[in-house]
Design a protein around this motif. Structure first.
Motif: not given
Ligand code: HSE
Length: 429
Positions: A191-217
């Motif tokens: 589930t976590a992989d094929v439904d995109g949830l693992d990638a969702g966690d990762k892009i939330a972290i990358l977005a936070s670093l790239a754009f300098g703010g927290r992200i509501h998952l």
């Protein structure tokens, strides 16, 4: 010995890290200053892939995070609890943290980083995104002077493996998934992989670093690959695309006030740098000003690559602790407290690919065109090559359109008597 580690977990990543730290020849000399002081596990009786001195292994994880001797807690146990509580307890006891736990950071990052800043300790997470690929540290340091426009990644190896095999073999999703599970490339519960949830966690972290703010998952739009069919992969190929599960974080509005943060299967032009990333590999494309495009590519999982990322964080901390006098290094610590505004998916402006099954009668393409025109959807290409039984198969690719407008056009198309179904709807990069 200099710096004492308390490692939580001795699974694939933990054992890989211990192995790397024990085999120092030819690696950075600072590794000699690291002592594997305690390793917390669930059971002492299981056979282990690594040898540890007597007294290092323990089942008392609470004792590790409270032990005054421990300088750095390395959390490689995964999962949400007790990982979150142990990290917070370690922070409150003044320990620096190295973690590979994207799920915990994506959900509890605000709580963890606030606590860390108050306690004056670092939380390092290179291994949380992209396995062995250095992308966190470059975003924090080497690229930090850039104005980042977009981060676009293939950050889940399992889905990239499945999509690559569907493409090269012309196979169905369910057949490749079953085989990937048999071969150990996909989890029993995928589930976590094929439904995109693992990638969702990762892009939330990358977005936070790239754009300098927290992200509501919960603001991150996640769509997985279960609905991607071999028919669409074949059409995409004819049209000059490959289908990839992309994780995207992008400035959405010209005033930079809103971000688009999302995960979905995407038609990627065959000439795009991410189109050639195949199998279990990951890649992250960062676009900014003045740097232009930089792409990070490599192994996104596995004991060795992940141990490389975890150990580099440990080494970075060891070096920092040796040299810094007062306060936290702002390029290593988390300095933002506000939340980024994320636009709803209906506001996304993108190209779309859609496949329609229609009655094979005159005027159908005209009716489709009229509905699209009613909502300002302009078509880039229309293809009708195949039939599925009695039904004609029509594929369209649009020009850029607001997603909300496109969906309204589709709702009207659904009501047409000549339309049987709309089996596929995918975004186009
Ligand atoms: N499950 C992840 C993947 C690996 O398939 O990429 C760890 O992040």
């Amino acid at each position: 010995m200099g710096v004492k580690l308390g490692i939580l977990g001795l699974g694939t990543v933990g054992a890989g890290t211990v192995k790397l730290l024990q085999d120092r020849t030819g690696r950075h000399p600072l590794l000699q200053e690291i002592e594997i002081y305690r390793v917390g596990v669930r059971s002492l009786n299981r056979p282990r892939a690594v040898e540890l001195s007597a007294g290092v292994l323990t089942t008392d994880l609470e004792a590790i995070v409270s032990d005054p001797e421990v300088d750095i807690v390395v959390e490689v146990m995964g999962g949400l609890e007790p990982a979150r509580s142990l990290i917070l307890k370690a922070i409150s006891n003044g320990k620096h943290i190295v973690t590979a736990n994207k799920a915990a950071i994506a959900r509890f990052g605000a709580e963890i980083f606030t606590a860390a800043n108050q306690a004056g300790v670092y939380v390092m997470l290179e291994a949380a995104v992209g396995g062995g690929i250095p992308v966190i540290q470059p975003l924090k340091q080497s690229l930090s002077v850039n104005r980042i426009h977009a981060v676009t990644g293939i950050v889940n190896g399992t889905t990239n493996y499945i999509l690559t095999r569907m493409q090269t073999e012309g196979s169905n999703f369910s057949d490749v998934l079953a085989d990937a599970q048999r071969l150990g490339y996909a989890e029993a519960d995928p589930t976590a992989d094929v439904d995109g949830l693992d990638a969702g966690d990762k892009i939330a972290i990358l977005a936070s670093l790239a754009f300098g703010g927290r992200i509501h998952l919960e603001d991150v739009y996640c769509e997985g690959i279960r609905q991607v069919s071999k028919t669409d992969i074949a059409y995409a190929e004819k049209l000059g695309f490959v289908i990839k599960l992309l994780a995207v974080a992008k400035r959405q509005t010209s005033d930079n006030s809103q971000l688009s943060v999302r995960v979905h299967p995407t038609l990627v032009p065959q000439t795009h740098p991410l189109a050639s990333i195949n199998g279990v590999y990951n890649a992250i494309l960062v676009e900014g000003e003045p740097i232009g495009q930089v792409m990070f590519f490599g192994p996104g999982a596995g004991a060795g690559p992940t141990a490389s990322a975890v150990s580099s964080d440990i080494l970075n901390l060891v070096a920092t602790l040796k040299t810094s006098t007062a306060g936290l290094n702002p390029l290593l610590a988390c300095g933002h407290h506000h939340y980024c505004q994320i636009a709803p998916i209906a506001e996304l402006v993108t190209r779309f690919y859609a496949r329609f099954l229609t009655k094979d009668q005159s005027g159908v393409i005209g009716k489709l065109g009229t509905c699209f025109g009613n909502y300002g959807v302009s078509l880039e290409s229309v293809v009708q090559t195949g039939f599925q039984g009695e039904l004609a198969e029509i594929v369209v690719v649009t020009h850029d359109v607001r997603e909300g407008d496109f969906r309204q056009a589709l709702a009207e198309i659904h009501t047409l008597e000549a339309i049987d179904s709309i089996p596929s709807l995918l975004r186009v990069l």
